[in-house]
Scaffold this active site. Structure first.
Site, PDB file in Angstrom:
ATOM      1  N   HIS A  34      42.828  28.583  43.893  1.00 57.05           N
ATOM      2  CA  HIS A  34      41.848  27.573  44.331  1.00 57.05           C
ATOM      3  C   HIS A  34      40.470  28.215  44.533  1.00 57.05           C
ATOM      4  O   HIS A  34      39.450  27.643  44.142  1.00 57.05           O
ATOM      5  CB  HIS A  34      42.266  26.958  45.674  1.00 57.05           C
ATOM      6  CG  HIS A  34      43.527  26.152  45.640  1.00 57.05           C
ATOM      7  ND1 HIS A  34      44.693  26.554  46.247  1.00 57.05           N
ATOM      8  CD2 HIS A  34      43.792  24.944  45.073  1.00 57.05           C
ATOM      9  CE1 HIS A  34      45.619  25.629  46.069  1.00 57.05           C
ATOM     10  NE2 HIS A  34      45.112  24.654  45.355  1.00 57.05           N
ATOM     11  N   SER A 184      50.881  26.759  45.698  1.00 57.82           N
ATOM     12  CA  SER A 184      51.117  26.535  47.136  1.00 57.82           C
ATOM     13  C   SER A 184      52.610  26.431  47.408  1.00 57.82           C
ATOM     14  O   SER A 184      53.061  26.651  48.533  1.00 57.82           O
ATOM     15  CB  SER A 184      50.421  25.256  47.590  1.00 57.82           C
ATOM     16  OG  SER A 184      49.075  25.286  47.198  1.00 57.82           O
TER      17      SER A 184
END
Ligand code: PAF
Length: 279
Positions: A34, A184
């Site tokens: 990210h 994640s």
């Protein structure tokens, strides 16, 4: 770095932003992948906005919406220290889906294959939230990771159809040293599953090597990947695919570009990965 927690605050902050705006939509639980999107957006735009919103409409009934990690303070800290965006929008569910909200965005033909086959409605949820965010954020460019290759294809189509003014920028997948794509969901893996997880990358690497030595039969490439996964006792293969990266149609023969992708279950965790094959 300003953090906006309501739609009202966001809309007045948006009006203050001058110049080009790069946008990185996320569901939080930020990892270096990210942050690399945010940094790229910072290089290419005058201002950068990040959103953090765990979107309920892209999770199916038996999926991990409730247990999806939400380390908001750690995410904001990481952004502030390692990739300071200008603004971070952390909307409430009612900001994105106000009472009475009844619209859905469906990209015909692309949301029901691959991931969509085992996650019905998932890409409708993704396309709907991204469309809603694009309307509220009004970005010039939006950044997505190639790790979610089908998502990229769906969003590219949706943006070309509905938001032609927004440039979709795809950024390379970031990997751990052993090849495991950063995600994640990796934090759900138990130690032995984590040890087995690079099997996805090994399978893709074998497809890449076969392609580089001239193999163009898609079925042969799929079989090579399948054999690698079947040799890993903890892994259960969901699908392997060699498809057109834009339309997601499965290929017989690779002419030009292809996306090799797969989904594998390790315990209760489902991992996906892909690479692009091109001359
Ligand atoms: O990739 C994600 O994190 C999500 O699918 C996205 C694009 C932020 C939409 O909720």
């Amino acid at each position: 770095m300003k953090v906006l927690n309501t739609l009202e605050d966001w809309l007045s902050a948006r009006d203050q932003l001058r110049g080009t705006l790069g946008f990185v939509p996320t569901m939080g639980a930020l990892h270096p992948g990210h942050l690399s999107l945010v940094r790229r957006a910072m290089v290419e735009n005058d201002r950068v906005a990040v959103s953090i919103f765990v979107n309920p409409t892209q999770f199916g009934p038996g999926e991990d919406f409730k247990r999806y990690p939400r380390p908001l303070q750690a995410d904001l800290h990481q952004l502030a220290v390692r990739a300071p965006a200008d603004v971070v929008f952390v909307p409430r569910v009612e900001d994105i889906y106000p009472p009475g909200f009844a619209s859905r965005v469906r990209v015909e033909g692309m949301g029901d294959v691959l991931e969509g086959a085992s996650r019905p409605g998932h890409f409708e949820g993704v396309a709907t939230v991204v469309a809603r965010l694009f309307t509220l954020v009004r970005p010039d460019r939006a950044y997505f990771g190639q790790k979610d290759g089908q998502q990229v294809a769906v969003i590219r189509r949706m943006a070309a159809d509905l938001f032609p003014q927004v440039e979709i920028v795809t950024c390379p997948t970031l990997r751990e040293k052993d090849g495991l794509a950063m995600s994640s969901r990796n934090q759900y893996l138990k130690p032995d599953e984590l040890h087995a997880a690079p099997v996805l990358f090994r399978a893709l690497e074998l497809a890449r090597t076969a392609f580089a030595s001239g193999q163009r039969e898609a079925q042969v490439l799929r079989q090579r990947m399948q054999h690698v996964v079947e040799a890993e006792p903890l892994a259960r293969l969901d699908y392997v695919s060699v498809a057109d990266p834009d339309t997601l149609a499965e290929l017989d023969v690779v002419e030009g570009r292809a996306m090799a992708s797969l989904a594998v279950r390790l315990g209760t965790t489902r991992l996906i990965d892909n690479i692009l094959l091109e001359d």
